[in-house]
Design a protein around this motif. Structure first.
Motif, PDB file in Angstrom:
ATOM      1  N   ASP A   1      46.900  31.460  37.005  1.00  0.00           N
ATOM      2  CA  ASP A   1      46.520  32.047  35.824  1.00  0.00           C
ATOM      3  C   ASP A   1      46.463  31.188  34.526  1.00  0.00           C
ATOM      4  OD1 ASP A   1      49.160  31.354  35.354  1.00  0.00           O
ATOM      5  OD2 ASP A   1      50.002  33.225  34.648  1.00  0.00           O
ATOM      6  N   ARG A   2      45.604  30.045  35.100  1.00  0.00           N
ATOM      7  CA  ARG A   2      45.374  28.836  34.151  1.00  0.00           C
ATOM      8  C   ARG A   2      43.833  28.686  34.138  1.00  0.00           C
ATOM      9  NH1 ARG A   2      48.526  23.650  35.089  1.00  0.00           N
ATOM     10  NH2 ARG A   2      47.453  23.572  37.143  1.00  0.00           N
ATOM     11  N   PRO A   3      43.391  28.153  32.954  1.00  0.00           N
ATOM     12  CA  PRO A   3      41.924  27.616  32.910  1.00  0.00           C
ATOM     13  C   PRO A   3      41.513  26.839  34.462  1.00  0.00           C
ATOM     14  CG  PRO A   3      42.793  27.174  31.089  1.00  0.00           C
ATOM     15  CD  PRO A   3      43.799  27.415  31.704  1.00  0.00           C
ATOM     16  N   LEU A   4      40.432  27.090  34.534  1.00  0.00           N
ATOM     17  CA  LEU A   4      39.819  26.357  35.878  1.00  0.00           C
ATOM     18  C   LEU A   4      38.675  25.245  35.681  1.00  0.00           C
ATOM     19  CD1 LEU A   4      39.421  26.258  39.026  1.00  0.00           C
ATOM     20  CD2 LEU A   4      37.687  27.975  38.624  1.00  0.00           C
ATOM     21  N   VAL A   5      38.910  24.042  36.023  1.00  0.00           N
ATOM     22  CA  VAL A   5      38.111  22.959  35.965  1.00  0.00           C
ATOM     23  C   VAL A   5      37.456  22.491  37.408  1.00  0.00           C
ATOM     24  CG1 VAL A   5      37.822  20.586  35.128  1.00  0.00           C
ATOM     25  CG2 VAL A   5      39.225  22.128  33.912  1.00  0.00           C
TER      26      VAL A   5
ATOM     27  N   ASP B   1      47.461  21.531  32.328  1.00  0.00           N
ATOM     28  CA  ASP B   1      47.156  22.908  31.776  1.00  0.00           C
ATOM     29  C   ASP B   1      46.079  23.637  32.732  1.00  0.00           C
ATOM     30  OD1 ASP B   1      48.693  22.311  29.264  1.00  0.00           O
ATOM     31  OD2 ASP B   1      47.119  20.603  28.851  1.00  0.00           O
ATOM     32  N   ALA B   2      45.694  23.196  33.449  1.00  0.00           N
ATOM     33  CA  ALA B   2      44.470  23.719  34.442  1.00  0.00           C
ATOM     34  C   ALA B   2      44.465  23.709  35.834  1.00  0.00           C
ATOM     35  CB  ALA B   2      43.180  23.318  33.758  1.00  0.00           C
ATOM     36  N   ASP B   3      43.903  24.352  36.446  1.00  0.00           N
ATOM     37  CA  ASP B   3      43.645  24.136  37.991  1.00  0.00           C
ATOM     38  C   ASP B   3      42.334  23.379  38.117  1.00  0.00           C
ATOM     39  OD1 ASP B   3      45.838  25.874  38.401  1.00  0.00           O
ATOM     40  OD2 ASP B   3      44.511  27.586  38.657  1.00  0.00           O
ATOM     41  N   VAL B   4      42.423  22.224  38.810  1.00  0.00           N
ATOM     42  CA  VAL B   4      41.550  21.400  38.972  1.00  0.00           C
ATOM     43  C   VAL B   4      41.076  21.428  40.537  1.00  0.00           C
ATOM     44  CG1 VAL B   4      40.624  18.981  38.892  1.00  0.00           C
ATOM     45  CG2 VAL B   4      42.048  19.747  37.137  1.00  0.00           C
TER      46      VAL B   4
ATOM     47  N   ARG C   1      39.397  36.691  37.606  1.00  0.00           N
ATOM     48  CA  ARG C   1      40.098  35.972  36.507  1.00  0.00           C
ATOM     49  C   ARG C   1      39.095  36.136  35.298  1.00  0.00           C
ATOM     50  NH1 ARG C   1      42.305  31.023  36.794  1.00  0.00           N
ATOM     51  NH2 ARG C   1      40.387  30.290  36.629  1.00  0.00           N
ATOM     52  N   ILE C   2      39.792  36.420  34.181  1.00  0.00           N
ATOM     53  CA  ILE C   2      39.269  36.080  32.713  1.00  0.00           C
ATOM     54  C   ILE C   2      39.991  35.193  32.123  1.00  0.00           C
ATOM     55  CG2 ILE C   2      38.222  37.501  30.844  1.00  0.00           C
ATOM     56  CD1 ILE C   2      38.768  40.179  32.089  1.00  0.00           C
ATOM     57  N   LEU C   3      39.427  33.939  32.371  1.00  0.00           N
ATOM     58  CA  LEU C   3      40.047  32.787  31.794  1.00  0.00           C
ATOM     59  C   LEU C   3      39.176  31.799  31.549  1.00  0.00           C
ATOM     60  CD1 LEU C   3      43.170  32.439  34.092  1.00  0.00           C
ATOM     61  CD2 LEU C   3      43.170  32.766  31.365  1.00  0.00           C
TER      62      LEU C   3
ATOM     63  N   ARG D   1      25.502  28.456  36.112  1.00  0.00           N
ATOM     64  CA  ARG D   1      24.968  29.392  34.887  1.00  0.00           C
ATOM     65  C   ARG D   1      24.672  30.789  35.353  1.00  0.00           C
ATOM     66  NH1 ARG D   1      21.231  27.331  30.281  1.00  0.00           N
ATOM     67  NH2 ARG D   1      23.395  27.061  29.298  1.00  0.00           N
ATOM     68  N   GLN D   2      23.802  30.645  36.356  1.00  0.00           N
ATOM     69  CA  GLN D   2      23.134  32.116  36.856  1.00  0.00           C
ATOM     70  C   GLN D   2      24.545  32.942  37.194  1.00  0.00           C
ATOM     71  OE1 GLN D   2      20.571  31.807  40.042  1.00  0.00           O
ATOM     72  NE2 GLN D   2      20.402  33.907  40.206  1.00  0.00           N
ATOM     73  N   HIS D   3      25.660  32.278  37.771  1.00  0.00           N
ATOM     74  CA  HIS D   3      26.543  33.331  38.447  1.00  0.00           C
ATOM     75  C   HIS D   3      27.622  33.305  37.595  1.00  0.00           C
ATOM     76  CE1 HIS D   3      24.743  34.090  42.469  1.00  0.00           C
ATOM     77  NE2 HIS D   3      24.208  32.743  42.064  1.00  0.00           N
ATOM     78  N   MET D   4      27.961  32.534  36.528  1.00  0.00           N
ATOM     79  CA  MET D   4      29.188  32.270  35.639  1.00  0.00           C
ATOM     80  C   MET D   4      28.568  31.926  34.554  1.00  0.00           C
ATOM     81  SD  MET D   4      32.198  32.988  37.583  1.00  0.00           S
ATOM     82  CE  MET D   4      33.231  31.896  36.809  1.00  0.00           C
ATOM     83  N   PRO D   5      28.129  32.794  33.700  1.00  0.00           N
ATOM     84  CA  PRO D   5      27.520  32.678  32.321  1.00  0.00           C
ATOM     85  C   PRO D   5      28.443  32.003  31.286  1.00  0.00           C
ATOM     86  CG  PRO D   5      27.317  34.909  32.850  1.00  0.00           C
ATOM     87  CD  PRO D   5      27.813  34.060  34.213  1.00  0.00           C
ATOM     88  N   ASP D   6      29.590  32.338  31.577  1.00  0.00           N
ATOM     89  CA  ASP D   6      30.488  32.090  30.429  1.00  0.00           C
ATOM     90  C   ASP D   6      31.108  30.738  30.799  1.00  0.00           C
ATOM     91  OD1 ASP D   6      29.862  34.303  29.083  1.00  0.00           O
ATOM     92  OD2 ASP D   6      31.555  35.480  30.121  1.00  0.00           O
TER      93      ASP D   6
END
Length: 218
Positions: free
Chosen positions: A18-22, A104-107, A152-154, A170-175
């Motif tokens: 449940d952390r940001p994803l890089v 702070d994130a999953d890499v 996930r909404i992160l 971008r096409q599949h994960m526009p945010d």
């Protein structure tokens, strides 16, 4: 980079929390590829001539100057991936930056290469202290990124040197935050350019600034 091999995707070994994803590409983003590959070719009595953005048609035999055919190019790429542990080095500041981000994130590494060579890459990354999960695939990266993130909404970030991979995500994960990172090699200077609103990172420190700014609404 595709090598003509069939790819079987398996990401069951990658667990995101449940952390940001890089998510990072590897060749010419985390590890130097273009210059080591050119040096490897010389060791095999071949040369790369940067006449266009393509390996096929631009690799020649050193003695005859004849172009290597498509099958021969794939064999050379495969031989390089087989021997990558002796040739590839980390991009400047990548180890320190990813270590800092991983607090702070999953890499996750998403490398465009056949899984056949993933064990060599895994050993090389581990030796360099880059122990983050690795996915090796020659399939489009957008669907893989979507599968990896799930529901996930992160904040998510994707870093790559190739425009088509950035556009796929971008096409599949526009945010997602999309970051273009590439060396100033003759080959990359001829590469297709990403869409104008995709930011280019000057280096890994700049990339970290962009990523942390993307997280700030949290």
């Amino acid at each position: 980079m595709k090598t003509g091999s069939n790819d079987i995707l398996d990401i069951s070994h990658v667990v995101v929390t449940d952390r940001p994803l890089v998510v990072c590409d590897v060749d010419d983003v985390v590890l130097h590829f273009t210059d080591p590959f050119r040096e490897f070719l010389l060791s095999q009595n071949h040369e790369f001539l940067p006449r266009s953005f393509d390996l096929i048609g631009n690799i020649v035999a050193s003695d005859t100057r004849l172009e290597v055919d498509t099958a021969g190019v794939y064999r050379l790429i495969g031989a390089f991936f087989e021997a990558q542990e002796s040739w590839q080095l980390p991009i400047e500041e990548v180890v320190q930056t990813l270590e800092a981000l991983s607090v702070d994130a999953d890499v996750v590494f998403l490398t465009a290469m056949p899984p056949l060579y993933s064990q060599q890459r895994r050993r090389l990354l581990d030796r360099l202290g880059l122990t983050f999960p690795l996915i090796a695939s020659v399939e489009p990266k957008g669907p893989i990124m979507r599968q990896l993130n799930g529901e996930r909404i992160l904040p998510t970030t994707f870093i790559d040197d190739m425009a088509h991979n950035l556009h796929s995500v971008r096409q599949h994960m526009p945010d997602s935050l999309l970051i273009h990172m590439m060396p100033d090699s003759p080959l990359h200077l001829m590469a297709p350019k990403p869409q104008d609103d995709i930011v280019r990172a000057r280096d890994w420190r700049h990339a970290e600034e962009l990523i942390r700014a993307h997280w700030r609404p949290l």
